[in-house]
Design an enzyme around this catalytic site. Structure first.
Site, PDB file in Angstrom:
ATOM      1  N   SER A 117       0.828  -1.212   0.000  1.00 38.15           N
ATOM      2  CA  SER A 117       0.000   0.000   0.000  1.00 38.15           C
ATOM      3  C   SER A 117       0.856   1.253   0.000  1.00 38.15           C
ATOM      4  CB  SER A 117      -0.884   0.000   1.247  1.00 38.15           C
ATOM      5  OG  SER A 117      -1.524   1.230   1.387  1.00 38.15           O
ATOM      6  N   TYR A 141      -2.461  -0.707  10.614  1.00 39.78           N
ATOM      7  CA  TYR A 141      -2.683  -1.373   9.331  1.00 39.78           C
ATOM      8  C   TYR A 141      -1.504  -1.136   8.391  1.00 39.78           C
ATOM      9  CZ  TYR A 141      -3.964  -1.816   4.451  1.00 39.78           C
ATOM     10  OH  TYR A 141      -3.924  -2.132   3.119  1.00 39.78           O
ATOM     11  N   LYS A 145       1.638  -3.649   6.624  1.00 39.74           N
ATOM     12  CA  LYS A 145       2.060  -3.756   5.215  1.00 39.74           C
ATOM     13  C   LYS A 145       3.573  -3.564   5.101  1.00 39.74           C
ATOM     14  CE  LYS A 145      -1.544  -4.956   3.483  1.00 39.74           C
ATOM     15  NZ  LYS A 145      -1.736  -6.055   2.550  1.00 39.74           N
TER      16      LYS A 145
HETATM   17  N1  LIG Z   1      -8.686  -1.318  -1.239  1.00 36.97           N
HETATM   18  C1  LIG Z   1      -7.710  -0.501  -0.930  1.00 36.97           C
HETATM   19  O1  LIG Z   1      -7.938   0.694  -0.734  1.00 36.97           O
HETATM   20  C2  LIG Z   1      -6.290  -1.002  -0.825  1.00 36.97           C
HETATM   21  C3  LIG Z   1      -5.212  -0.096  -0.970  1.00 36.97           C
HETATM   22  C4  LIG Z   1      -3.908  -0.569  -0.852  1.00 36.97           C
HETATM   23  C5  LIG Z   1      -3.659  -1.927  -0.607  1.00 36.97           C
HETATM   24  N2  LIG Z   1      -4.718  -2.776  -0.458  1.00 36.97           N
HETATM   25  C6  LIG Z   1      -4.437  -4.197  -0.178  1.00 36.97           C
HETATM   26  O2  LIG Z   1      -4.944  -4.973  -1.250  1.00 36.97           O
HETATM   27  C7  LIG Z   1      -5.363  -6.248  -0.772  1.00 36.97           C
HETATM   28  C8  LIG Z   1      -6.783  -6.517  -1.230  1.00 36.97           C
HETATM   29  O3  LIG Z   1      -7.623  -5.483  -0.732  1.00 36.97           O
HETATM   30  P1  LIG Z   1      -9.171  -5.413  -1.084  1.00 36.97           P
HETATM   31  O4  LIG Z   1      -9.539  -3.982  -1.165  1.00 36.97           O
HETATM   32  O5  LIG Z   1      -9.471  -6.294  -2.225  1.00 36.97           O
HETATM   33  O6  LIG Z   1      -9.780  -6.009   0.270  1.00 36.97           O
HETATM   34  P2  LIG Z   1     -10.917  -7.111   0.461  1.00 36.97           P
HETATM   35  O7  LIG Z   1     -11.250  -7.122   1.916  1.00 36.97           O
HETATM   36  O8  LIG Z   1     -11.998  -6.900  -0.515  1.00 36.97           O
HETATM   37  O9  LIG Z   1     -10.139  -8.447   0.048  1.00 36.97           O
HETATM   38  C9  LIG Z   1      -9.299  -9.170   0.919  1.00 36.97           C
HETATM   39  C10 LIG Z   1      -9.621 -10.634   0.695  1.00 36.97           C
HETATM   40  O10 LIG Z   1      -8.744 -11.441   1.479  1.00 36.97           O
HETATM   41  C11 LIG Z   1      -9.506 -12.438   2.161  1.00 36.97           C
HETATM   42  N3  LIG Z   1      -8.733 -12.796   3.361  1.00 36.97           N
HETATM   43  C12 LIG Z   1      -8.382 -11.994   4.379  1.00 36.97           C
HETATM   44  N4  LIG Z   1      -7.637 -12.654   5.282  1.00 36.97           N
HETATM   45  C13 LIG Z   1      -7.524 -13.927   4.810  1.00 36.97           C
HETATM   46  C14 LIG Z   1      -6.843 -15.096   5.265  1.00 36.97           C
HETATM   47  N5  LIG Z   1      -6.150 -15.092   6.414  1.00 36.97           N
HETATM   48  N6  LIG Z   1      -6.891 -16.218   4.524  1.00 36.97           N
HETATM   49  C15 LIG Z   1      -7.596 -16.240   3.358  1.00 36.97           C
HETATM   50  N7  LIG Z   1      -8.254 -15.165   2.872  1.00 36.97           N
HETATM   51  C16 LIG Z   1      -8.211 -14.023   3.586  1.00 36.97           C
HETATM   52  C17 LIG Z   1     -10.844 -11.784   2.416  1.00 36.97           C
HETATM   53  O11 LIG Z   1     -11.892 -12.705   2.635  1.00 36.97           O
HETATM   54  C18 LIG Z   1     -11.037 -10.982   1.145  1.00 36.97           C
HETATM   55  O12 LIG Z   1     -11.670 -11.745   0.131  1.00 36.97           O
HETATM   56  C19 LIG Z   1      -5.182  -6.214   0.753  1.00 36.97           C
HETATM   57  O13 LIG Z   1      -3.955  -6.829   1.055  1.00 36.97           O
HETATM   58  C20 LIG Z   1      -5.113  -4.735   1.057  1.00 36.97           C
HETATM   59  O14 LIG Z   1      -4.353  -4.482   2.225  1.00 36.97           O
HETATM   60  C21 LIG Z   1      -6.024  -2.358  -0.579  1.00 36.97           C
END
Ligand SMILES: NC(=O)c1ccc[n+]([C@@H]2O[C@H](COP(=O)([O-])OP(=O)(O)OC[C@H]3O[C@@H](n4cnc5c(N)ncnc54)[C@H](O)[C@@H]3O)[C@@H](O)[C@H]2O)c1
Length: 342
Positions: A117, A141, A145
């Site tokens: 992130s 959080y 990361k």
């Molecule tokens: N959306 C944002 O703004 C953003 C920005 C920067 C980075 N990210 C990163 O991108 C990634 C995806 O984010 P997103 O927005 O799709 O979130 P999201 O919550 O929609 O997706 C995360 C997925 O991971 C699954 N998950 C979580 N812990 C788990 C585990 N221990 N075992 C198996 N599955 C697990 C959840 O069920 C979910 O489907 C994350 O790592 C997040 O930190 C997101």
């Protein structure tokens, strides 16, 4: 090519899976559904379970001996929850990622792409950052990361695995073919709030109008989630040519958009305009940043294709069909556990 996508039933992971399918790459999804949606894995190779579950990961690799790479999107991402429950967040995001890394090494996985992130960067005076900018994550959080990036880099230096950390800026939009989008019924990021304000006929609040930006509102680098997804496809193609055992690449558009500019763009796209009202900063809000592009172009041959208007249009289209695609028996759970990162 076959790729294991951990967190492939979430907002970004499911879009990455769609982009892989469109590019002829077979995605295998591992997701605990803690925030993800079963509907997003429908018709795809899907294993329900946790990344820390060694026997399950072993079974996936035994049943798919041709997995070439792993994309690790599985994490919790709600900043305020991480402040309230740091131990839970370190356990979910760091401890489980360490376990996952061990399972991957045991299964001779050599290529790992990690969802990182832009929240790990220190704010800079000119509001831009690149991969060499100092890190200073501001929440538990964001620190999970940064910790994962450092942990994976240490592992890659010592073990036969290479890791690419993709540092996402602010994802918006949905799959242009409307297969998936943000699962949340009431998202709390700026664009989600605009869609809600429009639906409810209430003003949209610009929270923070005294930031050192061109109009005083916070600035972000809004990247279309489909562009994020295609960057992963590009990364799979270029992976073996990446320079080191551990590499970090920013994924943004290189353009900063203020909250007021986003509201103006929204009103140009929407059938009913929103009214905008000024409000104070919320606790934990930051001025924001946008990326200096260069490394993504050089190393991945990738740059964002969609603009803000596309992101708004696709978010509005998805919001209009979301309730038909997702059954809302567990809306309350998803709302509690899955606000977008901010
Ligand atoms: N959306 C944002 O703004 C953003 C920005 C920067 C980075 N990210 C990163 O991108 C990634 C995806 O984010 P997103 O927005 O799709 O979130 P999201 O919550 O929609 O997706 C995360 C997925 O991971 C699954 N998950 C979580 N812990 C788990 C585990 N221990 N075992 C198996 N599955 C697990 C959840 O069920 C979910 O489907 C994350 O790592 C997040 O930190 C997101």
């Amino acid at each position: 090519m076959k790729v294991l996508i951990a967190g492939g039933s979430g907002y970004i992971g499911s879009t990455v899976a769609s982009a892989c399918l469109d590019a002829g790459i077979c995605p295998v999804i591992l997701d605990s559904l803690v925030t993800g949606r079963r509907e997003f894995a429908a018709g795809r190779e899907f294993y329900e379970g946790d990344i820390a579950d060694g026997p399950l990961v072993d079974r996936i690799f035994a049943e798919h001996r041709d997995i070439d790479a792993v994309i690790h999107c599985a994490a919790l991402k709600v900043v305020s929850d991480s402040v309230a429950d740091p131990m839970g967040y370190y356990r979910a995001n760091v401890t489980k990622s360490l376990d996952f890394a061990a399972h991957l090494l045991r299964n001779v996985c050599r290529r790992l792409i990690f969802s990182s992130s832009a929240a790990i960067y220190r704010a800079s005076a000119d509001l831009t950052v690149d991969e060499e900018s100092p890190l200073d994550p501001q929440s538990p959080y964001a620190r999970t990361k940064a910790a994962c990036e450092a942990m994976f880099a240490d592992i890659a230096a010592a073990q036969p695995i290479r890791v690419l950390s993709l540092r996402y800026f602010n994802p918006i939009g949905a799959d242009p073919k409307m297969r998936t989008g943000l699962q949340l019924a009431l998202p709390t990021h700026a664009l989600g709030k605009m869609i809600q304000a429009q639906r409810q006929g209430v003003p949209f609040l610009v929270t923070g109008t005294d930031y050192p930006t061109r109009d005083g509102s916070g600035i972000r680098d809004y990247i279309h989630v489909w562009d994020l997804a295609t960057a992963h496809v590009a990364a799979l193609g270029r992976f073996d040519a990446l320079p080191g055992p551990a590499t970090a690449i920013n994924l943004g558009t290189g353009r900063g958009t203020t909250v007021r500019e986003l509201a103006d763009a929204f009103n140009r796209m929407a059938d009913r305009p929103i009214r905008v009202r000024e409000a104070g900063r919320r606790p934990g809000d930051v001025v924001g940043a946008y990326t200096r592009i260069g490394r993504a172009e050089r190393l991945l041959g990738w740059r964002a294709q969609y603009d803000i208007a596309d992101g708004i249009r696709h978010s509005l289209q998805w919001a209009a069909i979301r309730d038909e695609i997702l059954s809302d028996d567990d809306v309350a759970r998803v709302q509690r556990t899955s606000s977008p990162e901010r």
